[in-house]
Enzyme design. Structure first.
Site, PDB file in Angstrom:
ATOM      1  N   LEU A 153       0.842  -1.207   0.000  1.00  0.00           N
ATOM      2  CA  LEU A 153       0.000   0.000   0.000  1.00  0.00           C
ATOM      3  C   LEU A 153       0.877   1.257   0.000  1.00  0.00           C
ATOM      4  CD1 LEU A 153      -3.186   0.327   0.029  1.00  0.00           C
ATOM      5  CD2 LEU A 153      -2.881   1.209   2.342  1.00  0.00           C
ATOM      6  N   ILE A 156       0.994   3.900  -5.296  1.00  0.00           N
ATOM      7  CA  ILE A 156       0.185   3.289  -6.353  1.00  0.00           C
ATOM      8  C   ILE A 156      -0.873   2.370  -5.733  1.00  0.00           C
ATOM      9  CG2 ILE A 156       0.261   1.713  -8.337  1.00  0.00           C
ATOM     10  CD1 ILE A 156       3.056   2.982  -8.976  1.00  0.00           C
ATOM     11  N   ILE A 233       1.098  -4.822 -11.723  1.00  0.00           N
ATOM     12  CA  ILE A 233       1.476  -3.552 -12.357  1.00  0.00           C
ATOM     13  C   ILE A 233       2.766  -3.029 -11.701  1.00  0.00           C
ATOM     14  CG2 ILE A 233      -0.703  -2.717 -13.288  1.00  0.00           C
ATOM     15  CD1 ILE A 233      -1.222  -1.357 -10.564  1.00  0.00           C
ATOM     16  N   ARG A 235       6.642  -5.010 -10.813  1.00  0.00           N
ATOM     17  CA  ARG A 235       7.775  -5.559 -11.547  1.00  0.00           C
ATOM     18  C   ARG A 235       7.627  -7.073 -11.583  1.00  0.00           C
ATOM     19  NH1 ARG A 235       8.822  -1.225 -13.181  1.00  0.00           N
ATOM     20  NH2 ARG A 235      10.766  -0.052 -12.989  1.00  0.00           N
ATOM     21  N   ASP A 259       1.331  -6.645 -16.718  1.00  0.00           N
ATOM     22  CA  ASP A 259       1.910  -5.558 -17.508  1.00  0.00           C
ATOM     23  C   ASP A 259       3.428  -5.688 -17.586  1.00  0.00           C
ATOM     24  OD1 ASP A 259       1.714  -3.086 -18.959  1.00  0.00           O
ATOM     25  OD2 ASP A 259       2.408  -2.000 -17.178  1.00  0.00           O
ATOM     26  N   GLU A 264      11.477  -8.937 -20.260  1.00  0.00           N
ATOM     27  CA  GLU A 264      10.739  -8.137 -21.243  1.00  0.00           C
ATOM     28  C   GLU A 264      11.687  -7.231 -22.035  1.00  0.00           C
ATOM     29  OE1 GLU A 264       8.362  -6.121 -18.126  1.00  0.00           O
ATOM     30  OE2 GLU A 264       9.346  -4.253 -18.743  1.00  0.00           O
ATOM     31  N   HIS A 282       3.986  -3.437 -20.688  1.00  0.00           N
ATOM     32  CA  HIS A 282       4.599  -2.520 -19.705  1.00  0.00           C
ATOM     33  C   HIS A 282       4.291  -1.059 -20.072  1.00  0.00           C
ATOM     34  CE1 HIS A 282       8.216  -1.748 -16.813  1.00  0.00           C
ATOM     35  NE2 HIS A 282       7.241  -0.855 -16.653  1.00  0.00           N
TER      36      HIS A 282
HETATM   37  C1  8YV Z   1       8.763   2.822 -17.302  1.00  0.00           C
HETATM   38  C2  8YV Z   1       8.312   2.078 -15.033  1.00  0.00           C
HETATM   39  O1  8YV Z   1       9.775   3.606 -16.843  1.00  0.00           O
HETATM   40  O2  8YV Z   1       7.782   3.818 -13.535  1.00  0.00           O
HETATM   41  C3  8YV Z   1       8.364   2.747 -13.707  1.00  0.00           C
HETATM   42  O3  8YV Z   1       9.005   2.197 -12.812  1.00  0.00           O
HETATM   43  O4  8YV Z   1       8.741   0.980 -15.162  1.00  0.00           O
HETATM   44  C4  8YV Z   1       7.728   2.735 -16.225  1.00  0.00           C
HETATM   45  O5  8YV Z   1       7.106   3.940 -15.978  1.00  0.00           O
HETATM   46  C5  8YV Z   1       8.202   3.335 -18.571  1.00  0.00           C
HETATM   47  O6  8YV Z   1       7.608   2.283 -19.181  1.00  0.00           O
HETATM   48  C6  8YV Z   1       9.217   3.946 -19.502  1.00  0.00           C
HETATM   49  O7  8YV Z   1      10.181   3.054 -19.889  1.00  0.00           O
END
Ligand code: 8YV
Length: 316
Positions: A153, A156, A233, A235, A259, A264, A282
């Site tokens: 929490l 985001i 959403i 990593r 995402d 990737e 992503h």
């Molecule tokens: C990417 C992100 O940076 O905010 C993050 O941690 O992974 C994304 O916002 C964006 O896809 C640009 O590469």
């Protein structure tokens, strides 16, 4: 005055590239065919690195730039930057928090709705004539009134929970400690497995680090179960991808909306064979408005550093 020389790890949109090129002497690492040779040539001149969340900066890249002072990340996540290497040389690190929070939360909720209601398949049902030929689209599961869990929490996660409240979902969250700014009706659950057992939708919104690696593993996935949906959403490293694929293939996990992926933009082809996944490239922060704000903040941090002013959004 000579412009500071910076290393650029990946492409940016034109509206960011033009001002970046105007302010700095930019060496485009991502365009170099012989990366090692390129670094050997320009590394000594580099004072700053402009990178992206998923690209970061490795220990090798940092070591190849002996005069590096600052790394500016276009993204909130800085897990791909080798922070130990930065600490050892007092290299500053910045990121772009806040400006992307709402968009990332929007995409997470949109993925939950899209997958639950089968909207991708439904769009094809219209386009390929199935509606006329076969009749009504197969029924899907309801969203509103169900139970959602938010794993992490932070900024985001908080915005995800706020949005889910609008869908009359029952909300629980897991965090290292209860959050004082959580709404009184958001239940705190200390253990991720217990959280997963309790919910229909599990959102992963954790900042990734070595400590969170594979926090969503076999046990969490089994607890979420054959009716449960995982939404990531954050990593890929927060999830044991092998365990996820196996659970999706065996249907011991209902579905997943993702995402982000290990390795990737390439992804494990086993994902492509599944009909219980929603796969996104992503792009949770990928709106014009947010990406422009991210680019501005990336440059403002670099400018502040080279002008000797305080960094706007420091990580280190
Ligand atoms: C990417 C992100 O940076 O905010 C993050 O941690 O992974 C994304 O916002 C964006 O896809 C640009 O590469």
């Amino acid at each position: 005055m000579t412009k500071p020389q910076i290393l650029q790890m990946g492409p940016y949109p034109e509206w960011d590239q033009v001002p970046l090129d105007a302010q700095f002497t930019v060496h485009r690492y991502f365009e170099a065919e012989d990366k090692a040779g390129f670094l050997a040539k320009v590394g000594g001149d580099i004072r700053g690195i402009a990178t992206r969340g998923e690209l970061g900066a490795t220990a090798e890249t940092i070591a190849a730039c002996p005069n590096l002072e600052v790394i500016s990340v276009y993204g909130v996540g800085y897990d791909a930057v080798n922070l130990d290497a930065c600490r050892a040389r007092s290299i500053r690190v910045t990121n772009t928090p806040d400006v992307l929070t709402g968009d990332v939360a929007d995409l997470g909720v949109a993925m939950m709705l899209t997958l639950s209601r089968g909207m991708i398949g439904a769009a094809s049902w219209v386009r390929d004539g199935s509606w006329a030929a076969k009749g009504l689209y197969p029924l899907r599961s309801r969203v509103w009134g169900k139970r959602a869990g938010v794993l992490g929490l932070g900024r985001i996660g908080y915005e995800v929970a706020k949005r889910l409240q609008g869908f009359d979902l029952d909300i629980a969250y897991c965090n290292p400690a209860p959050k004082p700014d959580a709404a009184p009706n958001w239940r705190y659950v200390a253990d991720p497995v217990e959280l997963a057992r309790d919910v229909d939708f599990l959102f992963v919104t954790l900042a990734a680090s070595a400590a969170t690696r594979h926090i969503v593993g076999k046990d969490v996935l089994a607890a979420l179960g054959p009716e449960g949906m995982l939404i990531n959403i954050s990593r890929a490293s927060n999830i044991d991808e092998e365990a996820l694929l196996t659970a999706l293939e065996n249907r011991t996990l209902g579905s997943a909306a993702l995402d982000v992926f290990e390795g990737e933009p390439k992804l494990n082809p086993r994902f492509l064979a599944l009909d219980n996944v929603l796969l996104q490239p992503h792009h949770a922060s990928g709106t014009f408005e947010t990406r422009k704000a991210m680019g501005q903040l990336l440059r403002d941090n670099l400018t502040a550093h080279f002008a000797g002013r305080n960094l706007l959004t420091p990580v280190l």
